[in-house]
Scaffold this motif. Structure first.
Motif, PDB file in Angstrom:
ATOM      1  N   ASP A  10      20.624 -72.544  20.994  1.00 53.65           N
ATOM      2  CA  ASP A  10      20.998 -73.431  20.032  1.00 53.65           C
ATOM      3  C   ASP A  10      21.360 -72.677  18.960  1.00 53.65           C
ATOM      4  N   GLY A  11      22.909 -72.893  18.586  1.00 56.24           N
ATOM      5  CA  GLY A  11      23.459 -72.335  17.358  1.00 56.24           C
ATOM      6  C   GLY A  11      22.708 -72.301  16.029  1.00 56.24           C
ATOM      7  N   ARG A  12      22.047 -73.346  15.900  1.00 60.12           N
ATOM      8  CA  ARG A  12      21.091 -73.668  14.683  1.00 60.12           C
ATOM      9  C   ARG A  12      19.975 -72.513  14.477  1.00 60.12           C
ATOM     10  N   ALA A  13      19.850 -71.922  15.515  1.00 59.69           N
ATOM     11  CA  ALA A  13      18.817 -70.682  15.542  1.00 59.69           C
ATOM     12  C   ALA A  13      19.425 -69.804  14.200  1.00 59.69           C
ATOM     13  N   LEU A  14      20.709 -69.455  14.048  1.00 61.36           N
ATOM     14  CA  LEU A  14      21.080 -68.477  13.177  1.00 61.36           C
ATOM     15  C   LEU A  14      20.685 -69.186  11.789  1.00 61.36           C
ATOM     16  N   LYS A  15      20.826 -70.485  11.576  1.00 60.77           N
ATOM     17  CA  LYS A  15      20.620 -70.966  10.041  1.00 60.77           C
ATOM     18  C   LYS A  15      18.964 -70.814   9.900  1.00 60.77           C
ATOM     19  N   ALA A  16      18.040 -70.824  10.793  1.00 63.06           N
ATOM     20  CA  ALA A  16      16.659 -70.784  10.788  1.00 63.06           C
ATOM     21  C   ALA A  16      16.372 -69.204  10.309  1.00 63.06           C
ATOM     22  N   LEU A  17      17.244 -68.396  11.005  1.00 63.16           N
ATOM     23  CA  LEU A  17      16.931 -66.926  10.663  1.00 63.16           C
ATOM     24  C   LEU A  17      17.225 -66.556   9.190  1.00 63.16           C
ATOM     25  N   LYS A  18      18.276 -67.253   8.805  1.00 63.41           N
ATOM     26  CA  LYS A  18      18.722 -67.270   7.701  1.00 63.41           C
ATOM     27  C   LYS A  18      17.748 -67.402   6.469  1.00 63.41           C
ATOM     28  N   TYR A  19      17.061 -68.536   6.639  1.00 63.25           N
ATOM     29  CA  TYR A  19      15.906 -69.129   5.780  1.00 63.25           C
ATOM     30  C   TYR A  19      14.794 -68.359   6.054  1.00 63.25           C
ATOM     31  N   MET A  20      14.325 -67.978   7.247  1.00 62.34           N
ATOM     32  CA  MET A  20      13.332 -66.682   7.173  1.00 62.34           C
ATOM     33  C   MET A  20      13.672 -65.576   6.154  1.00 62.34           C
ATOM     34  N   LEU A  21      14.951 -65.129   6.313  1.00 62.98           N
ATOM     35  CA  LEU A  21      15.274 -64.078   5.441  1.00 62.98           C
ATOM     36  C   LEU A  21      15.144 -64.380   3.836  1.00 62.98           C
ATOM     37  N   LEU A  22      15.673 -65.691   3.716  1.00 66.15           N
ATOM     38  CA  LEU A  22      15.374 -66.209   2.355  1.00 66.15           C
ATOM     39  C   LEU A  22      14.198 -66.231   1.755  1.00 66.15           C
ATOM     40  N   CYS A  23      13.177 -66.597   2.724  1.00 67.72           N
ATOM     41  CA  CYS A  23      11.741 -66.760   2.103  1.00 67.72           C
ATOM     42  C   CYS A  23      11.107 -65.380   1.933  1.00 67.72           C
ATOM     43  N   LYS A  24      11.502 -64.177   2.739  1.00 65.45           N
ATOM     44  CA  LYS A  24      11.038 -62.906   2.377  1.00 65.45           C
ATOM     45  C   LYS A  24      11.429 -62.432   0.967  1.00 65.45           C
ATOM     46  N   ILE A  25      12.901 -62.708   0.736  1.00 64.89           N
ATOM     47  CA  ILE A  25      13.286 -62.267  -0.423  1.00 64.89           C
ATOM     48  C   ILE A  25      12.652 -63.135  -1.694  1.00 64.89           C
ATOM     49  N   MET A  26      12.454 -64.442  -1.596  1.00 67.46           N
ATOM     50  CA  MET A  26      11.809 -65.053  -2.506  1.00 67.46           C
ATOM     51  C   MET A  26      10.111 -64.585  -2.771  1.00 67.46           C
ATOM     52  N   LEU A  27       9.764 -64.016  -1.642  1.00 70.15           N
ATOM     53  CA  LEU A  27       8.314 -63.574  -1.642  1.00 70.15           C
ATOM     54  C   LEU A  27       8.353 -62.200  -2.222  1.00 70.15           C
ATOM     55  N   ASN A  28       9.437 -61.786  -2.812  1.00 68.67           N
ATOM     56  CA  ASN A  28       9.713 -60.412  -3.277  1.00 68.67           C
ATOM     57  C   ASN A  28       8.986 -59.307  -2.261  1.00 68.67           C
ATOM     58  N   PRO A  41      11.731 -58.125  -0.216  1.00 67.19           N
ATOM     59  CA  PRO A  41      13.030 -57.727   0.347  1.00 67.19           C
ATOM     60  C   PRO A  41      13.132 -56.764   1.501  1.00 67.19           C
ATOM     61  N   GLN A  42      11.981 -55.681   1.493  1.00 68.24           N
ATOM     62  CA  GLN A  42      11.998 -54.593   2.378  1.00 68.24           C
ATOM     63  C   GLN A  42      11.783 -55.008   3.711  1.00 68.24           C
ATOM     64  N   ASP A  43      11.046 -56.199   4.095  1.00 63.53           N
ATOM     65  CA  ASP A  43      10.904 -56.893   5.255  1.00 63.53           C
ATOM     66  C   ASP A  43      12.009 -57.463   5.858  1.00 63.53           C
ATOM     67  N   VAL A  44      13.022 -57.516   5.160  1.00 63.89           N
ATOM     68  CA  VAL A  44      14.342 -58.117   5.667  1.00 63.89           C
ATOM     69  C   VAL A  44      14.855 -57.323   6.829  1.00 63.89           C
ATOM     70  N   THR A  45      15.256 -56.017   6.352  1.00 65.55           N
ATOM     71  CA  THR A  45      15.621 -54.892   7.385  1.00 65.55           C
ATOM     72  C   THR A  45      14.778 -55.069   8.626  1.00 65.55           C
ATOM     73  N   SER A  46      13.596 -55.117   8.728  1.00 69.68           N
ATOM     74  CA  SER A  46      12.756 -55.019   9.864  1.00 69.68           C
ATOM     75  C   SER A  46      12.858 -56.332  10.767  1.00 69.68           C
ATOM     76  N   ILE A  60      21.917 -59.511  -0.286  1.00 71.97           N
ATOM     77  CA  ILE A  60      20.979 -59.893  -1.228  1.00 71.97           C
ATOM     78  C   ILE A  60      19.650 -59.369  -1.569  1.00 71.97           C
ATOM     79  N   ALA A  61      19.380 -59.311  -0.410  1.00 66.54           N
ATOM     80  CA  ALA A  61      17.902 -58.363  -0.283  1.00 66.54           C
ATOM     81  C   ALA A  61      17.856 -56.978  -1.087  1.00 66.54           C
ATOM     82  N   LEU A  62      18.805 -56.378  -0.819  1.00 66.71           N
ATOM     83  CA  LEU A  62      19.121 -54.942  -1.439  1.00 66.71           C
ATOM     84  C   LEU A  62      19.196 -55.055  -2.776  1.00 66.71           C
TER      85      LEU A  62
END
Length: 421
Positions: A243-261, A263-268, A289-291
């Motif tokens: 389902d194409g909505r998986a991309l939005k979920a992935l973006k929100y996962m990355l957002l959470c990592k950024i907001m948790l300080n 950002p280095q986890d975003v690359t992995s 944004i993470a960088l």
């Protein structure tokens, strides 16, 4: 001896749908116009022809013709099982979503079919279409109308105890309330939806939607760790269904990592096997944004927001949390800059942080009120006076305590004197 010409089939229409869509349209219409009677195979062919004709108009971006197909199909629907009717009509209405600027036509067509279902006393179909309409109204940002429809629908569904549709409608109610920032009601609706879902087999895609909404509400509460867990479950659910909505979920996962300080986890995360198939502009925007956050650079942050404007600003959830992150970054930069000074020009601070003077002045004023640091703005001189954190005078506290005790004694003596007199 003459032989009859073979009747065109669905396969014939499919073969020429790209090269000669008008001919394919004629074949499909002829299949629909031919009486099927009680012939199961003919009825099945008409069902497929109806969907193929809808696909044809969808691919041609012709919402008017698509609406007409749905309207004309009602005669065919009368001889079809009611549960199947609901599925066919909802599928045809979904085709509008792929047509640009067809949202109004989609809503109008749905309302028209709801009225038809009401007239025909097709309760299941009407409820399905009203659920679909509520979702369309939320997408169109017509929240008041959506909530009014949902309220009436919930009353009816609770009497019928249809847990599946009840789960869907509670989820829609939660979404509508969260869009209007009514977070308490959004949480209550989601809890009700999860309760209904727990008593039935919940389809994976519906479960993914529930998890997505849970993640959004936890993120709003700044509980990004729990939100990440829900978004991860959502991502896995949508990915499994392709389902194409998986991309939005992935973006929100990355957002959470950024907001948790983190950002280095975003690359992995981006390089994980499951996420690689979704690489593209959306993911690159979150990486930028993470960088910027990792470098604590307001300039990089603003640059990423401008470069990836469509990818970052079109989603209200991401836009809201990035605005809060930008505010935090600005605050951290300002604290670092003013730390060596006891008195400094606001213009100099603005120059060092690369922001307009007016904006920096407003932010410093807010920080003083929030007691991030102690100081005062001398607007006449255009300066910021920074003070050391004041230490509480213990004598002052002790004096207040003594005065309170004296007050208590005086009150007690007054009460006794009043009783004696």
């Amino acid at each position: 001896m003459s032989t009859s010409t073979p009747r065109p089939t669905l396969a014939d229409a499919a073969a020429i749908s790209k090269t000669d869509p008008r001919k394919a349209e004629q074949i499909l219409q002829s299949i629909l116009d031919t009486p099927a009677g009680d012939d199961e195979d003919a009825l099945h062919d008409q069902e497929d022809a109806l969907l193929k004709l809808g696909e044809l108009y969808r691919d041609e971006a012709n919402p008017t013709a698509l609406a007409e197909v749905i309207k004309k199909s009602r005669t065919f629907m009368s001889s079809t099982a009611k549960a199947k009717t609901a599925k066919i009509i909802r599928t045809l209405i979904d085709y509008f979503s792929a047509i640009p600027d067809a949202q109004a036509a989609q809503i109008e067509c749905t309302k028209d079919n709801i009225e038809w279902a009401r007239t025909e006393k097709r309760v299941f179909l009407r409820q399905n279409l009203e659920t679909k309409l509520a979702g369309l109204l939320i997408e169109a940002k017509t929240y008041r109308e959506a909530l009014t429809l949902i309220e009436a629908l919930l009353k009816e569904l609770k009497r019928l105890d249809d847990k599946m549709i009840l789960t869907e409608v509670h989820l829609l109610e939660s979404r509508a309330n969260s869009e209007t920032a009514n977070w308490a009601k959004a949480k209550a609706s989601l809890t009700a939806g999860r309760t209904a879902a727990n008593s039935i087999y919940c389809p994976p895609l519906l479960q993914a939607q529930l998890d997505m909404q849970s993640g959004i509400l936890h993120a709003e509460d700044k509980d990004y760790k729990t939100a990440y867990s829900y978004f991860f479950e959502t991502f896995e659910g949508y990915s499994a269904a392709d389902d194409g909505r998986a991309l939005k979920a992935l973006k929100y996962m990355l957002l959470c990592k950024i907001m948790l300080n983190l950002p280095q986890d975003v690359t992995s995360l981006i390089q994980a096997k499951l996420a690689l198939k979704y690489s593209g502009k959306e993911v690159e925007a979150m990486k930028a944004i993470a960088l910027a956050h990792q470098h604590r650079s307001l300039g990089e942050f603003e640059g990423a927001l401008k470069e990836w404007k469509d990818e970052l600003s079109n989603d209200p959830i991401i836009r809201s949390h990035l605005a809060a992150l930008y505010d935090t970054l600005l605050e951290q930069n300002l604290v670092r800059i003013i730390e060596p000074f006891s008195r400094v020009e606001i213009a100099h601070v603005a120059d060092l942080v690369g922001q307009p003077v007016q904006g920096v002045e407003t932010k410093l004023s807010q920080m003083i009120l929030d007691k991030v640091f102690f100081g005062v703005l001398d607007q006449g001189a255009g300066c910021l006076q920074v003070f050391d954190e004041p230490k509480e005078d213990e004598t002052y506290t002790a004096t207040l305590g003594t005065i309170k005790h004296v007050g208590d004694v005086v009150e007690s003596l007054y009460e006794k004197a009043t009783k004696l007199s």
